[in-house]
Write an enzyme that holds these catalytic residues in place. Sequence first.
Site, PDB file in Angstrom:
ATOM      1  CG  ASP A  20     -72.100-160.074  -2.085  1.00 23.19           C
ATOM      2  OD1 ASP A  20     -73.257-159.672  -1.841  1.00 23.19           O
ATOM      3  OD2 ASP A  20     -71.098-159.337  -2.039  1.00 23.19           O
ATOM      4  CG  ASP A  46     -74.487-153.891   0.188  1.00 23.67           C
ATOM      5  OD1 ASP A  46     -73.943-154.854   0.773  1.00 23.67           O
ATOM      6  OD2 ASP A  46     -74.411-153.719  -1.036  1.00 23.67           O
TER       7      ASP A  46
END
Length: 739
Positions: free
Chosen positions: A412, A506
């Site tokens: 990530d 996101d």
Amino acid sequence: MITLLLAVLLGAATNSASASTSPYFQPNSTGIRLQNGFERVLIQPYGNHAFRVRASLMRDPSGKELSALLDPPIEGPGGGQGAAHDVKVPFMGSATIRNGDLVADILHGVISFFRVEQNGSRTLLISEYTDTKALQARYYRQDFRAASFEAQFSFTSTPDEQFYGVGQQACCKDHSVNKKGQVIDFVNFNSNVRLPVYMSNKGYLHFFNMPSQGQIEFSPIRTRFVASEANVVDYWITTALPGDYDSLQQQYTAVTGRQPTPPDFLLGYQQSKLRYYNQSQVIDLAQRFHDEQVNVSLIVIDFFNWKFQGDWSFDPEFWPDPQSMVNEVKRLTGAELMVSLWPSVEDLSVNYNTLQEEGLLATARDGPGVQDSFEGVYTRLIDSTNPAAREFLWRQLNESYFSKGIHNFWIDQADGGTLGEPFENNGQNISAIPYPRSFAQYFIGTQEGTGKMYPWFHQQAIDEGLQNLTENSNTGPTPASCQFMSLTRSTFAGGQRFCSYLWSGDTDSRFDVLLQQITSGVSVAASGISAWTLDIGGFAGMDIDTDSGRELFVRWFSMGVFLPISGIDRTRTCSLARSSSPPHANPCPNEPWSYGDANFAIIKNYISLRYQLIPYVKQLFEMLQDTGRTIMRPLYYDFTLSDENVVNGTAVNDPLIVHEFMFGPRILVAPVGTEGALVQEVYLPRLTSEMIEEGLSWTHWWTDTPMGEGGRRIVVDAPLDQIPVFYLGNKADIFEGAI
Ligand SMILES: *[C@@H]1O[C@H](CO)[C@@H](O)[C@H](O)[C@H]1NC(C)=O
Ligand SMILES: *[C@@H]1O[C@H](CO)[C@@H](O)[C@H](O)[C@H]1NC(C)=O
Ligand SMILES: *[C@@H]1O[C@H](CO)[C@@H](O)[C@H](O)[C@H]1NC(C)=O
Ligand SMILES: *[C@@H]1O[C@H](CO)[C@@H](O)[C@H](O)[C@H]1NC(C)=O
Ligand SMILES: *[C@@H]1O[C@H](CO)[C@@H](O)[C@H](O)[C@H]1NC(C)=O
Ligand SMILES: *[C@@H]1O[C@H](CO)[C@@H](O)[C@H](O)[C@H]1NC(C)=O
Ligand SMILES: *[C@@H]1O[C@H](CO)[C@@H](O)[C@H](O)[C@H]1NC(C)=O
Ligand SMILES: *[C@@H]1O[C@H](CO)[C@@H](O)[C@H](O)[C@H]1NC(C)=O
């Protein structure tokens, strides 16, 4: 034909004397070198029906430049030949080279590419774009302090041409599948994972094998590629008949890599939340799945499972005994675990000093080398472009997680450079700083010149680590199957060769974004990356205490059933109070049973359906590994030749067309993206004559109602428990894995 061509290639070098001056069609040459003063351009056969073109200034390419090409390719001629060529063309010279159905033709110094048709005629695909008083088609600007340069390469296009792919567009405004008219920025930033590869409806695929930042401009009569910093311009082009996108993908993945097949557990249901923050929560979660008798195959442990960024280990205060947690989860559910890792390193990390001393951190062109800030501390990035740093990282991951039974890793935040996200430092809120991209420097080069490949090297670190530690019988240039996998937020072209899958970053929790994600998914799929998923319900902004939030979650969940990898769930808001410690300890639940009893029943059925579909999904991945055949398929893939509405609808990005997709060759999915909808308008594409001859026709998934051969709009009931889905052939066959 491949062997024939290779055989002739071997003998071709001896013909170079006559070839060097011949303007004639030269079918079997090893390459053409165009020398134009200080500039040299090399055109070589590479893969089937394809050429690799490299252009450099002052000196020949060394062959050591960063490249996403496999050398040699999996299929087709070329590779392993350095700068081989048997034809040399001077400034304003002319020559022709052919590889299969693709011809590269230099006419007075200008390069054009043609497809050879079955009747022997040639169709122009692209030509270098220039004009009488215009900029050169190959244009360079060199900085006086460096050997590197900015490059701008221009090619012809026509106003009605359609372009597909170019990676994954940012969330959340862009609903396009046809990119004509757009300017695409090659900068990694969260959901923005643009890749310099695209297909044209004229029947070619063009790939810029360069990890530099820059952009591509799809303007009406010209397509311009700009690399902000390069040492060599390196592109690759291949052709197939118009409408044959599977062949373009097969040829492209033969030179950039094929997705290894995932382990079975990755095809089932994945549970995650931002965030489970201690070990007993994870065990309780597994217990509940067990008690509710809901299948779960992977449980994800999100960020800040560490104490300091860069520790790459659990904070023992909250995770005292990972091995027993792993065992409990396995015993209760059979599920595997996955853990998040970030590339950022803060000064207090146990690894900071060693990394700094060994030079394994990325730095910046000036100043103390800080690249970013998060949670009130400045951070530096581990420089995974350095093999020694990859080894270091993997050593920590093995020690902390892998050796304790956590075998899957979530890469990530590793987009590279500075993310430029808002942050707070010493109580001061810093948002939208005007200089969000630092001048990061890596082992492999600068952010401008190489930064697009930073995430790719993280994938490589995990991939290599896993290959080194697991038994595998893979003998090819890249693994054919995976025992475990990484999940990543970013990648580069060729990232499909790793045991890794991409998710769309996101995203906002909104109905329109659910639909936008379809266009992102099919675009990155058309760029060679089929192992793809997303945050079910979006990343942030969903309030699970509202009817609207719950409805959105179930709609999104139903789409997740029909994705290559089923989807993960993230941040939720609710009425429960948050505490500030540990960080991001969100108390809001995000489990299948957290959305009300009625919804739980629906979600359970969808999870169950996903498990029934595993044999089909498995076949899709086998096919992907064998031939590069895309899993999540925009409608133009299968219906260009049979349905003008699909072609025309794709041209203008008509929502009716681009918000639907094929999940493999047999299933059409038309997710609902309108709040409160009871029915959905669906476009059923007209089947090809081959499909009709095979006896195929559309059938409604839930009622098994025959719907005919398509070519029409219909309106179907769309209750929450029936995502609009249609299939071709026999449903029982699909459940058995027929594709
Ligand atoms: C060159 O290769 C092609 C296949 O691409 C083959 O058909 C042809 O016979 C070869 N030509 C010569 C002159 O060897
Ligand atoms: C050859 O085939 C191409 C593509 O199908 C077509 O456009 C062209 O008209 C044909 N030429 C001849 C001479 O038949
Ligand atoms: C884990 O968090 C829960 C709150 O969800 C808390 O009740 C429990 O005591 C915590 N356990 C540990 C070991 O920190
Ligand atoms: C994998 O093993 C090779 C060969 O021993 C080694 O060079 C490489 O650094 C290892 N990779 C990682 C990530 O540890
Ligand atoms: C992985 O960790 C285990 C347990 O500490 C150790 O035995 C093994 O040598 C490690 N392997 C690598 C490649 O670091
Ligand atoms: C910074 O922003 C956060 C959340 O937006 C807020 O809670 C905090 O009070 C702000 N801090 C300052 C110093 O303005
Ligand atoms: C759970 O998964 C197994 C395969 O792992 C499958 O046989 C079973 O039918 C699934 N159960 C449900 C309720 O979907
Ligand atoms: C598709 O567009 C073309 C070109 O604009 C037009 O000629 C054709 O009629 C359109 N087809 C349909 C089915 O609308």
